[in-house]
Design a protein around this motif. Structure first.
Motif, PDB file in Angstrom:
ATOM      1  N   ARG A 116     -70.016 -39.193  92.911  1.00 15.35           N
ATOM      2  CA  ARG A 116     -70.141 -39.805  94.242  1.00 15.35           C
ATOM      3  C   ARG A 116     -69.200 -40.990  94.387  1.00 15.35           C
ATOM      4  NH1 ARG A 116     -75.743 -38.310  93.633  1.00 15.35           N
ATOM      5  NH2 ARG A 116     -76.254 -40.332  92.716  1.00 15.35           N
ATOM      6  N   ALA A 117     -69.052 -41.753  93.312  1.00 18.15           N
ATOM      7  CA  ALA A 117     -68.126 -42.899  93.359  1.00 18.15           C
ATOM      8  C   ALA A 117     -66.698 -42.441  93.608  1.00 18.15           C
ATOM      9  CB  ALA A 117     -68.213 -43.676  92.047  1.00 18.15           C
ATOM     10  N   CYS A 118     -66.396 -41.199  93.211  1.00 19.84           N
ATOM     11  CA  CYS A 118     -65.045 -40.645  93.405  1.00 19.84           C
ATOM     12  C   CYS A 118     -64.922 -39.873  94.720  1.00 19.84           C
ATOM     13  CB  CYS A 118     -64.687 -39.744  92.236  1.00 19.84           C
ATOM     14  SG  CYS A 118     -64.563 -40.609  90.656  1.00 19.84           S
ATOM     15  N   GLY A 119     -65.922 -39.985  95.576  1.00 18.31           N
ATOM     16  CA  GLY A 119     -65.846 -39.363  96.890  1.00 18.31           C
ATOM     17  C   GLY A 119     -66.354 -37.949  96.961  1.00 18.31           C
ATOM     18  N   THR A 253     -65.098 -31.802  86.240  1.00 19.97           N
ATOM     19  CA  THR A 253     -65.487 -31.350  87.575  1.00 19.97           C
ATOM     20  C   THR A 253     -64.441 -31.738  88.606  1.00 19.97           C
ATOM     21  OG1 THR A 253     -67.816 -31.595  86.951  1.00 19.97           O
ATOM     22  CG2 THR A 253     -67.326 -31.424  89.299  1.00 19.97           C
ATOM     23  N   LEU A 254     -63.932 -32.953  88.518  1.00 12.99           N
ATOM     24  CA  LEU A 254     -62.889 -33.390  89.448  1.00 12.99           C
ATOM     25  C   LEU A 254     -61.653 -32.505  89.327  1.00 12.99           C
ATOM     26  CD1 LEU A 254     -63.268 -37.243  88.975  1.00 12.99           C
ATOM     27  CD2 LEU A 254     -63.717 -35.985  91.099  1.00 12.99           C
ATOM     28  N   ARG A 259     -59.218 -32.519  92.426  1.00 16.45           N
ATOM     29  CA  ARG A 259     -59.224 -33.926  92.818  1.00 16.45           C
ATOM     30  C   ARG A 259     -58.578 -34.783  91.731  1.00 16.45           C
ATOM     31  NH1 ARG A 259     -63.544 -35.161  96.378  1.00 16.45           N
ATOM     32  NH2 ARG A 259     -63.998 -33.327  97.658  1.00 16.45           N
ATOM     33  N   PRO A 260     -58.040 -35.934  92.101  1.00 20.52           N
ATOM     34  CA  PRO A 260     -57.542 -36.862  91.083  1.00 20.52           C
ATOM     35  C   PRO A 260     -58.686 -37.450  90.273  1.00 20.52           C
ATOM     36  CG  PRO A 260     -57.489 -37.887  93.251  1.00 20.52           C
ATOM     37  CD  PRO A 260     -57.854 -36.446  93.474  1.00 20.52           C
ATOM     38  N   VAL A 265     -62.027 -46.308  89.046  1.00 23.03           N
ATOM     39  CA  VAL A 265     -63.239 -46.074  89.841  1.00 23.03           C
ATOM     40  C   VAL A 265     -64.384 -45.622  88.932  1.00 23.03           C
ATOM     41  CG1 VAL A 265     -64.275 -44.654  91.652  1.00 23.03           C
ATOM     42  CG2 VAL A 265     -61.958 -45.564  91.936  1.00 23.03           C
ATOM     43  N   LEU A 266     -64.083 -44.705  88.012  1.00 23.08           N
ATOM     44  CA  LEU A 266     -65.107 -44.248  87.082  1.00 23.08           C
ATOM     45  C   LEU A 266     -65.621 -45.391  86.220  1.00 23.08           C
ATOM     46  CD1 LEU A 266     -63.489 -40.882  85.971  1.00 23.08           C
ATOM     47  CD2 LEU A 266     -65.604 -41.140  87.279  1.00 23.08           C
ATOM     48  N   ALA A 267     -64.709 -46.259  85.762  1.00 19.15           N
ATOM     49  CA  ALA A 267     -65.115 -47.388  84.927  1.00 19.15           C
ATOM     50  C   ALA A 267     -66.038 -48.326  85.688  1.00 19.15           C
ATOM     51  CB  ALA A 267     -63.885 -48.139  84.429  1.00 19.15           C
TER      52      ALA A 267
END
Length: 424
Positions: A116-119, A253-254, A259-260, A265-267
């Motif tokens: 979710r944090a990655c959109g 999954t990305l 997806r990039p 963002v993950l950190a």
């Protein structure tokens, strides 16, 4: 189609099938009032296990070798669970599956939050609330916690990304042998194909790795206890190995979605991650004493992890109903860290004696009274510093409805005690 066994999973299946316009019947030996009301609202009638059905959606609480399920299979029915139903009726939806003896729930939630944090509109469900079928139509990616019971009923299930957090010993009352239990767990990868990803712990034994490879041609990725972030930056509630597995699953999954992979963002999302309720969560503090709720820790491997992570000295709350846990590893994990065991509930004293540690037994006419006494005894056992840890080993079913209710009782008792002590 027959829905066999209602409760949380069966109700989810019924709601989903009704929304799809499917005709279905149900069978449950002891339906609750809530179950009956829902079936009436959905216009689903009671089925007969002697009738012919093409498909039976069996709740995970029903043993896969239950005589009724054997009878239905003998009459030509295919027995599946809600996860397979979701995969078949929503074939375009990527499902990330997570299983393991311990840590699977927290890892499931963490994967979904990282995505979710990655959109990515990721939703979690399955063995944790809500049922998987309740989230599939709202999700771009579904992340499913899968128990060994669920994995007994997943014929043909293909998961593009799957995670095994660890493999220990549990549910021998149902699976009978460790090999059968592990075989059920390894069904998570049985339907995977080349190009799919299976994430397993770096410490998985050579024998188990060989077993995994015989189950699946998926690309095997070894998760490391060292995450991409320094361990010191992880929230205390997140085990480094589970964080590493979640990061690897999110990355896989990305990439699958095209997806990039935004490492920054993950950190940040990992640092901000919140613990699941009732899973190694600090619920109160008083001076140098922390009160940690790990009410779900009834498996040896989960209790061992809690003992290793809690700040010593530890006043360890042990009790509930004994389900035959292996205590030998816990004796070793407790050495030099546990000051006192606080024994509570139906089998607390039996478990404490089996641990061979100093203990006190607290009484209680009901669950809340028992928990208040246990929390008080835990604080009294410490000299102003350390941890009062609820990692009970026993199940909650002696005095509580489930682990969550037991954890809530601990939370209330700890907060009431710390508030009273702070005012004194």
């Amino acid at each position: 189609m027959l829905i066999y066994g209602l409760g949380r999973s069966g109700r989810g299946a019924a709601r989903f099938l009704a929304a799809e316009g499917w005709a279905a019947q149900w069978h449950d030996a002891r339906p609750s009032a809530e179950d009956l009301a829902l079936m009436e609202d959905l216009h689903f009638g009671r089925g007969d296990v002697n009738d012919l059905y093409r498909t039976v959606v069996a709740a995970p609480g029903v043993p896969i070798d239950h005589p009724d399920l054997q009878r239905l299979r003998g009459r030509g029915a295919e027995v599946i669970g809600e996860v397979t139903l979701a995969a078949r009726l929503r074939p375009a939806l990527p499902i990330v599956g997570v299983t393991g003896t311990a840590g699977k729930g927290g890892t499931t939630v963490l994967i979904a939050s990282l995505l979710r944090a990655c959109g990515v509109n990721a939703r979690e469900g399955g063995n944790i609330d809500p049922p998987l079928l309740d989230v599939v139509d709202a999700a771009e990616v579904a992340v499913a916690e899968l128990s060994s019971f669920q994995l007994e009923r997943v014929p043909g299930l293909r998961l593009p990304v799957a995670v095994i957090t660890n493999l220990g010993v549990d549910h021998l009352d149902r699976h009978r042998t460790v090999d059968a239990y592990h075989a059920a767990k390894l069904n998570i990868t049985a339907g995977q194909q080349e190009g799919d990803v299976l994430i397993v712990p770096e410490g998985l034994t050579v024998r188990t790795r060989a077993e995994v490879r015989t189950f699946s041609p998926a690309r095997l990725v070894l998760g490391s206890g060292e995450s991409v972030l320094p361990t010191a930056e992880l929230p205390a509630s997140i085990h480094p190995a589970n964080a590493a597995a979640a990061l690897l699953a999110a990355e896989a999954t990305l990439l699958r979605l095209g997806r990039p992979v935004p490492v920054d963002v993950l950190a940040a999302a990992l640092r901000a991650a919140q613990p699941q309720r009732g899973r190694f969560e600090t619920v109160a503090r008083l001076g140098g004493v922390g009160f940690i709720d790990d009410s779900i820790a009834t498996r040896t491997i989960a209790v061992q992890a809690a003992l290793e992570r809690a700040a010593p000295p530890i006043a360890w709350l042990v009790g509930g109903r004994d389900k035959g846990a292996d205590l030998a590893p816990l004796r070793e994990a407790a050495r030099g860290r546990v000051k006192t065991v606080i024994a509570f509930g139906e089998d607390g004293e039996t478990l404490a004696r089996g641990l061979g540690l100093p203990f006190v037994t607290v009484p209680g006419a009901d669950g809340d009274e028992t928990m208040r006494a246990a929390v008080r005894a835990g604080l009294d056992a410490l000299n102003g510093s350390g941890t009062v840890l609820l990692a009970p080993v026993g199940t909650s079913f002696d005095q509580f409805r489930d682990y969550a209710q037991r954890g809530d009782s601990f939370r209330r008792a700890a907060r009431a005690l710390t508030d009273a002590e702070a005012r004194a």
